[in-house]
Motif scaffolding. Structure first.
Motif, mmCIF file in Angstrom:
data_model
loop_
_atom_site.group_PDB
_atom_site.id
_atom_site.type_symbol
_atom_site.label_atom_id
_atom_site.label_comp_id
_atom_site.label_asym_id
_atom_site.label_seq_id
_atom_site.Cartn_x
_atom_site.Cartn_y
_atom_site.Cartn_z
ATOM 1 N N LEU A 133 8.761 4.076 3.535
ATOM 2 C CA LEU A 133 8.023 5.256 3.786
ATOM 3 C C LEU A 133 6.832 4.913 4.468
ATOM 4 O O LEU A 133 6.042 6.015 4.669
ATOM 5 N N LEU A 134 6.564 3.924 4.621
ATOM 6 C CA LEU A 134 5.205 3.478 5.185
ATOM 7 C C LEU A 134 5.284 3.451 6.978
ATOM 8 O O LEU A 134 6.082 2.990 7.719
ATOM 9 N N ARG A 135 4.047 4.013 7.451
ATOM 10 C CA ARG A 135 4.152 3.986 9.110
ATOM 11 C C ARG A 135 2.717 3.259 9.315
ATOM 12 O O ARG A 135 1.712 3.679 8.823
ATOM 13 N N GLY A 136 2.660 2.497 10.302
ATOM 14 C CA GLY A 136 1.325 1.950 10.773
ATOM 15 C C GLY A 136 0.590 1.144 9.868
ATOM 16 O O GLY A 136 1.409 0.348 8.833
ATOM 17 N N ALA A 140 1.053 -1.641 -6.330
ATOM 18 C CA ALA A 140 2.605 -1.664 -6.580
ATOM 19 C C ALA A 140 3.312 -0.519 -6.042
ATOM 20 O O ALA A 140 4.561 -0.796 -5.542
ATOM 21 N N ASP A 141 2.706 0.544 -6.008
ATOM 22 C CA ASP A 141 3.318 1.846 -5.516
ATOM 23 C C ASP A 141 3.494 1.659 -3.880
ATOM 24 O O ASP A 141 4.456 2.111 -3.274
ATOM 25 N N VAL A 142 2.493 0.958 -3.335
ATOM 26 C CA VAL A 142 2.582 0.777 -1.842
ATOM 27 C C VAL A 142 3.740 -0.060 -1.597
ATOM 28 O O VAL A 142 4.423 0.279 -0.718
ATOM 29 N N HIS A 143 3.921 -1.005 -2.379
ATOM 30 C CA HIS A 143 5.152 -2.024 -2.314
ATOM 31 C C HIS A 143 6.307 -1.122 -2.375
ATOM 32 O O HIS A 143 7.228 -1.529 -1.747
ATOM 33 N N ARG A 144 6.554 -0.430 -3.508
ATOM 34 C CA ARG A 144 7.782 0.166 -3.639
ATOM 35 C C ARG A 144 8.018 1.509 -2.205
ATOM 36 O O ARG A 144 9.283 1.477 -1.896
ATOM 37 N N ASP A 145 6.814 1.919 -1.706
ATOM 38 C CA ASP A 145 7.004 2.883 -0.612
ATOM 39 C C ASP A 145 7.373 1.998 0.534
ATOM 40 O O ASP A 145 8.257 2.414 1.441
ATOM 41 N N ALA A 146 7.006 0.875 0.894
ATOM 42 C CA ALA A 146 7.545 -0.096 1.874
ATOM 43 C C ALA A 146 8.777 -0.489 1.823
ATOM 44 O O ALA A 146 9.701 -0.345 2.739
ATOM 45 N N GLU A 147 9.177 -0.755 0.437
ATOM 46 C CA GLU A 147 10.561 -1.182 0.437
ATOM 47 C C GLU A 147 11.418 0.018 0.608
ATOM 48 O O GLU A 147 12.743 -0.369 1.343
ATOM 49 N N ALA A 148 11.149 1.156 0.448
ATOM 50 C CA ALA A 148 11.960 2.397 0.634
ATOM 51 C C ALA A 148 11.782 2.929 2.112
ATOM 52 O O ALA A 148 12.419 3.739 2.595
#
Length: 262
Positions: free
Chosen positions: A253-256, A243-251
């Motif tokens: 914040l993810l690379r690669g 769930a936190d990964v999805h939140r980071d993606a929506e913000a």
């Protein structure tokens, strides 16, 4: 309300095997699934990449519902995992790798000497696409943000354009791979650059959704074991923190590629 439940161990049907999952990975398409952009039946288990073992044998594949400790998979959908990288890291390969392979070879038909623009080279697909285009002998211009530039350069890009401060590079490209969501004006700019336009996001040029192809996946594994293609892991996180990964993606914040270990 979030509720944790224990579920029975899945039982393979005829032609299937039980995979003990070592890791899966996050893909932007998972956001689309969660947002209801694709028809699904609930409850639904996210994630479509798997790296794990079948009776102790390391395997990888593009599957359904890989975000679990165990998953049943048609045996024909799996290939031996690369021997030269950690098994968990191999979870980054199937969806992103197949998408890049099909964009580069099936649709753009990139060959030696071609001038290629890869728009969005800092993402998971982009990392594989740059390396495969260079392996084909192309001259690669890549767009990337400052946080991704070093990784894109390490993948072999000949020129890097910081899309946060500069427009798309002018010039004639024989192939343009669009790996990001662009506004209509941006799409028009890509078309104006000329050549074959392939898009894995917005429906412009040759727009496609990658298919599962174990022959191509095996070919990619061979290139990885030969040291031709590197698997770039941007982050390793626990599947329990999906769930936190999805939140980071929506913000943004993810690379690669982010892999999720069980």
């Amino acid at each position: 309300m979030i509720q944790d439940d224990d579920v029975p161990l899945p039982v393979p049907a005829v032609g299937e095997v039980l995979v003990e999952v070592a890791a899966t990975s996050f893909n932007p398409s998972d956001l689309g699934v969660r947002r209801g952009l694709f028809p699904i039946d609930l409850p639904f288990t996210l994630c479509g990449d798997v790296a794990g073992t079948v009776g102790g044998t390391p395997v990888i594949g593009r599957v359904v519902a890989a975000g679990a400790d165990f998953v049943t998979v048609p045996a024909s959908d799996l290939v031996p995992a690369p021997a030269t990288i950690p098994l968990a890291h191999a979870a980054a390969i199937p969806i992103a790798g197949l998408t890049a392979w099909q964009a580069v070879f099936d649709h753009a038909r990139i060959t030696a000497g071609m001038r290629v623009l890869i728009n969005g080279a800092g993402g998971g697909v982009g990392g594989f696409a740059v390396q495969l285009a260079k392996h084909a002998g192309a001259h690669v211009t890549a767009t990337a943000s400052p946080r991704s530039a070093a990784a894109v350069r390490a993948h072999g890009a000949d020129e890097i354009v910081d899309y946060t401060t500069a427009p798309l590079p002018a010039g004639t490209f024989e192939a343009v791979l669009n790996l990001v969501h662009v506004e209509p004006s941006g799409a028009e700019a890509l078309v104006a650059l000329g050549g074959t336009l392939v898009s894995v996001t917005v429906p412009i040029g040759i727009h496609f959704v990658a298919r599962n192809d174990v022959r191509q996946l095996s070919g990619l594994v061979a290139l990885i074991d030969a040291g031709v293609v590197k698997v770039d892991i941007a982050a390793v996180r626990s599947l329990t923190g999906l769930a936190d990964v999805h939140r980071d993606a929506e913000a943004g914040l993810l690379r690669g590629k982010t892999i999720l270990t069980t």
